[in-house]
Design an enzyme around this catalytic site. Structure first.
Site, PDB file in Angstrom:
ATOM      1  N   LYS A 129      -0.472  -1.986  -0.332  1.00 48.59           N
ATOM      2  CA  LYS A 129      -1.796  -2.076  -0.977  1.00 48.59           C
ATOM      3  C   LYS A 129      -2.727  -0.979  -0.465  1.00 48.59           C
ATOM      4  O   LYS A 129      -3.563  -0.476  -1.210  1.00 48.59           O
ATOM      5  CB  LYS A 129      -2.426  -3.457  -0.735  1.00 48.59           C
ATOM      6  CG  LYS A 129      -1.657  -4.603  -1.387  1.00 48.59           C
ATOM      7  CD  LYS A 129      -2.254  -5.063  -2.702  1.00 48.59           C
ATOM      8  CE  LYS A 129      -1.207  -5.788  -3.508  1.00 48.59           C
ATOM      9  NZ  LYS A 129      -1.588  -6.633  -4.555  1.00 48.59           N
TER      10      LYS A 129
ATOM     11  N   LYS B 278       0.845  -7.334 -11.764  1.00 49.49           N
ATOM     12  CA  LYS B 278      -0.309  -7.265 -12.667  1.00 49.49           C
ATOM     13  C   LYS B 278      -0.955  -5.888 -12.575  1.00 49.49           C
ATOM     14  O   LYS B 278      -1.388  -5.316 -13.566  1.00 49.49           O
ATOM     15  CB  LYS B 278      -1.372  -8.291 -12.269  1.00 49.49           C
ATOM     16  CG  LYS B 278      -0.894  -9.709 -12.299  1.00 49.49           C
ATOM     17  CD  LYS B 278      -2.046 -10.636 -11.916  1.00 49.49           C
ATOM     18  CE  LYS B 278      -1.528 -11.912 -11.321  1.00 49.49           C
ATOM     19  NZ  LYS B 278      -1.492 -11.902  -9.845  1.00 49.49           N
TER      20      LYS B 278
ATOM     21  N   LYS C 266       8.598  -4.040  -8.346  1.00 46.61           N
ATOM     22  CA  LYS C 266       8.448  -5.459  -8.677  1.00 46.61           C
ATOM     23  C   LYS C 266       7.450  -5.573  -9.826  1.00 46.61           C
ATOM     24  O   LYS C 266       6.472  -4.809  -9.884  1.00 46.61           O
ATOM     25  CB  LYS C 266       7.983  -6.179  -7.406  1.00 46.61           C
ATOM     26  CG  LYS C 266       6.917  -7.196  -7.572  1.00 46.61           C
ATOM     27  CD  LYS C 266       6.349  -7.685  -6.267  1.00 46.61           C
ATOM     28  CE  LYS C 266       4.848  -7.805  -6.488  1.00 46.61           C
ATOM     29  NZ  LYS C 266       4.158  -8.863  -5.821  1.00 46.61           N
TER      30      LYS C 266
HETATM   31  N1  AQP Z   1       7.738  -9.581  -9.725  1.00 44.49           N
HETATM   32  C1  AQP Z   1       7.775 -10.762  -9.134  1.00 44.49           C
HETATM   33  N2  AQP Z   1       8.941 -11.402  -8.950  1.00 44.49           N
HETATM   34  C2  AQP Z   1       8.987 -12.634  -8.372  1.00 44.49           C
HETATM   35  N3  AQP Z   1       7.880 -13.282  -7.946  1.00 44.49           N
HETATM   36  C3  AQP Z   1       6.688 -12.688  -8.115  1.00 44.49           C
HETATM   37  N4  AQP Z   1       5.426 -13.062  -7.815  1.00 44.49           N
HETATM   38  C4  AQP Z   1       4.564 -12.089  -8.187  1.00 44.49           C
HETATM   39  N5  AQP Z   1       5.244 -11.068  -8.741  1.00 44.49           N
HETATM   40  C5  AQP Z   1       6.555 -11.400  -8.703  1.00 44.49           C
HETATM   41  C6  AQP Z   1       5.080 -14.339  -7.198  1.00 44.49           C
HETATM   42  O1  AQP Z   1       3.995 -14.888  -7.927  1.00 44.49           O
HETATM   43  C7  AQP Z   1       3.188 -15.653  -7.041  1.00 44.49           C
HETATM   44  C8  AQP Z   1       1.743 -15.322  -7.254  1.00 44.49           C
HETATM   45  O2  AQP Z   1       1.557 -13.955  -7.091  1.00 44.49           O
HETATM   46  P1  AQP Z   1       0.127 -13.311  -6.838  1.00 44.49           P
HETATM   47  O3  AQP Z   1      -0.498 -12.976  -8.108  1.00 44.49           O
HETATM   48  O4  AQP Z   1      -0.697 -14.132  -5.942  1.00 44.49           O
HETATM   49  O5  AQP Z   1       0.483 -12.098  -5.957  1.00 44.49           O
HETATM   50  P2  AQP Z   1       1.173 -10.788  -6.220  1.00 44.49           P
HETATM   51  O6  AQP Z   1       2.559 -10.872  -5.673  1.00 44.49           O
HETATM   52  O7  AQP Z   1       0.270  -9.794  -5.585  1.00 44.49           O
HETATM   53  O8  AQP Z   1       1.240 -10.602  -7.806  1.00 44.49           O
HETATM   54  P3  AQP Z   1       1.066  -9.249  -8.537  1.00 44.49           P
HETATM   55  O9  AQP Z   1       1.317  -9.434  -9.975  1.00 44.49           O
HETATM   56  O10 AQP Z   1       1.867  -8.208  -7.845  1.00 44.49           O
HETATM   57  O11 AQP Z   1      -0.471  -9.028  -8.384  1.00 44.49           O
HETATM   58  P4  AQP Z   1      -1.238  -7.713  -8.030  1.00 44.49           P
HETATM   59  O12 AQP Z   1      -0.672  -6.631  -8.909  1.00 44.49           O
HETATM   60  O13 AQP Z   1      -2.660  -8.036  -8.353  1.00 44.49           O
HETATM   61  O14 AQP Z   1      -1.009  -7.461  -6.570  1.00 44.49           O
HETATM   62  C9  AQP Z   1       3.679 -15.377  -5.622  1.00 44.49           C
HETATM   63  O15 AQP Z   1       4.447 -16.483  -5.174  1.00 44.49           O
HETATM   64  C10 AQP Z   1       4.541 -14.167  -5.778  1.00 44.49           C
HETATM   65  O16 AQP Z   1       5.617 -14.187  -4.846  1.00 44.49           O
END
Ligand code: AQP
Length: 326
Positions: free
Chosen positions: A111, A194, A191
């Site tokens: 990040k 969002k 991965k």
């Molecule tokens: N690509 C993924 N594969 C499997 N699990 C995933 N999770 C997120 N992306 C994947 C799981 O979703 C839950 C909630 O995620 P989050 O939104 O709190 O956190 P994140 O991992 O930061 O999601 P993003 O989409 O990657 O958000 P941004 O881009 O804003 O940082 C968690 O249990 C996570 O493991």
């Protein structure tokens, strides 16, 4: 029933990675656990965002989680900032967290690289707030994707340190690994996320899903329609693994290997299979952000009330353990 906690950030549209990696599993686990799910808005402010959009994002996230199967009958779903004890406990646990351990967190490194103009202390202490989220409810089970496993390991370390210093207070949370621990994005490398525009959102209409799939990465060795492909290394084929029945998957694998099906047709088939599963979720979502939006507000409010009463009791116990003046 064992108590379970998990959270999701309101940082954008909920996508297939969140659904397959977390939410679908949450719905299953909610049958057999006392489940608490949280929309973690205080986590989401660690990256840049538009304040006027936050409340809408939270409401949409809640509506999507309900559309996917969470509801008053199987869990509590609340917004983190509605329970101020989360940040209070985070401060306490920060004193039990090694500075060096936070610096080793892969997510912090990723990040920081992604948001170089805003590498703030909140991003650094993010896993401490996450530990507080779990500990406040003395959760024993935490379903996480692969990306969060390291944070959960740190949470266990922090809580062990608190227990050793101030007396046995918190259980060590176990991770419940999801069947889809790391869903790759449409780029086929990172991965699905969002913040990287490599996702399919659950709210996307079928035309948008097809448009996004058209540009998706497949087996790079298939340069022309006639080249045989290898489904084992194709991300689109992995989506078939989630959405298509076994006999369809076997047929597609065979036809990919002997080049009787091309990537474009294979993508159309997966789009149809996705729509069969996601279409009903999207329809419920539109109701929950429209005519039935009061149900979402009421569920969040009632859940937050229950969460607060547990959180207050935990903080009373924590203050007493710390020997604070009452
Ligand atoms: N690509 C993924 N594969 C499997 N699990 C995933 N999770 C997120 N992306 C994947 C799981 O979703 C839950 C909630 O995620 P989050 O939104 O709190 O956190 P994140 O991992 O930061 O999601 P993003 O989409 O990657 O958000 P941004 O881009 O804003 O940082 C968690 O249990 C996570 O493991």
């Amino acid at each position: 029933m064992r108590r379970l906690f998990s959270g999701i950030q309101p940082t954008g549209d909920i996508h297939l990675g969140n659904y397959l990696g977390a939410i679908a599993n949450w719905v299953e686990l909610a049958r057999t656990h006392e489940a608490f799910f949280c929309i973690v808005d205080y986590h989401a402010i660690t990256i840049d965002y538009e304040p006027p959009e936050m409340a809408t994002r939270v409401g949409r996230s809640a509506a999507m989680l309900m559309a996917a199967g969470l509801g008053p009958g199987n869990c509590r779903l609340f917004v983190q900032s509605a329970v101020p004890e989360h940040t209070e406990l985070a401060w306490v646990l920060a004193s039990c967290t090694a500075y060096g351990a936070l610096g080793r967190m892969t997510q912090f490194k990723d990040k920081s690289a992604q948001h170089q103009d805003n590498v703030n202390a909140g991003l650094f202490t993010y896993p401490v707030l996450q530990t507080a989220d779990i500990a406040l409810y003395k959760a024993q089970v935490v379903p996480v994707g692969e990306d969060q496993e390291q944070h959960l390991e740190l949470a266990r370390e922090v809580l062990r340190r608190f227990n050793a210093r101030f007396g046995e207070t918190f259980p060590e949370p176990l991770s419940a690994r999801t069947p889809a621990a790391r869903v790759l994005g449409l780029d086929g490398h990172a991965k699905m996320s969002k913040s990287l525009d490599n996702h399919i959102a659950l709210a996307h209409e079928p035309e948008e899903v097809r448009r996004r799939l058209r540009g998706a990465y497949t087996d790079p060795a298939r340069l022309t329609r006639k080249d045989p492909g290898n489904p084992d290394i194709c991300n689109i084929y992995s989506f078939h693994g989630f959405f298509s029945p076994p006999e369809v998957r076997q047929r597609i694998a065979r036809e990919c290997r002997d080049a009787t099906i091309g990537c474009a047709d294979c993508k159309l088939l997966v789009a149809d299979a996705m729509e069969a599963r996601l279409g009903p979720i999207r329809a419920r979502y539109h109701e929950l952000v429209g005519p039935r939006s009061a149900e979402v507000g009421e569920f969040l409010r009632a859940s937050a009330e229950e969460a607060r009463s547990i959180a207050r009791a935990t903080m009373d116990e924590v203050r007493s353990r710390l020997g604070l003046f009452r």
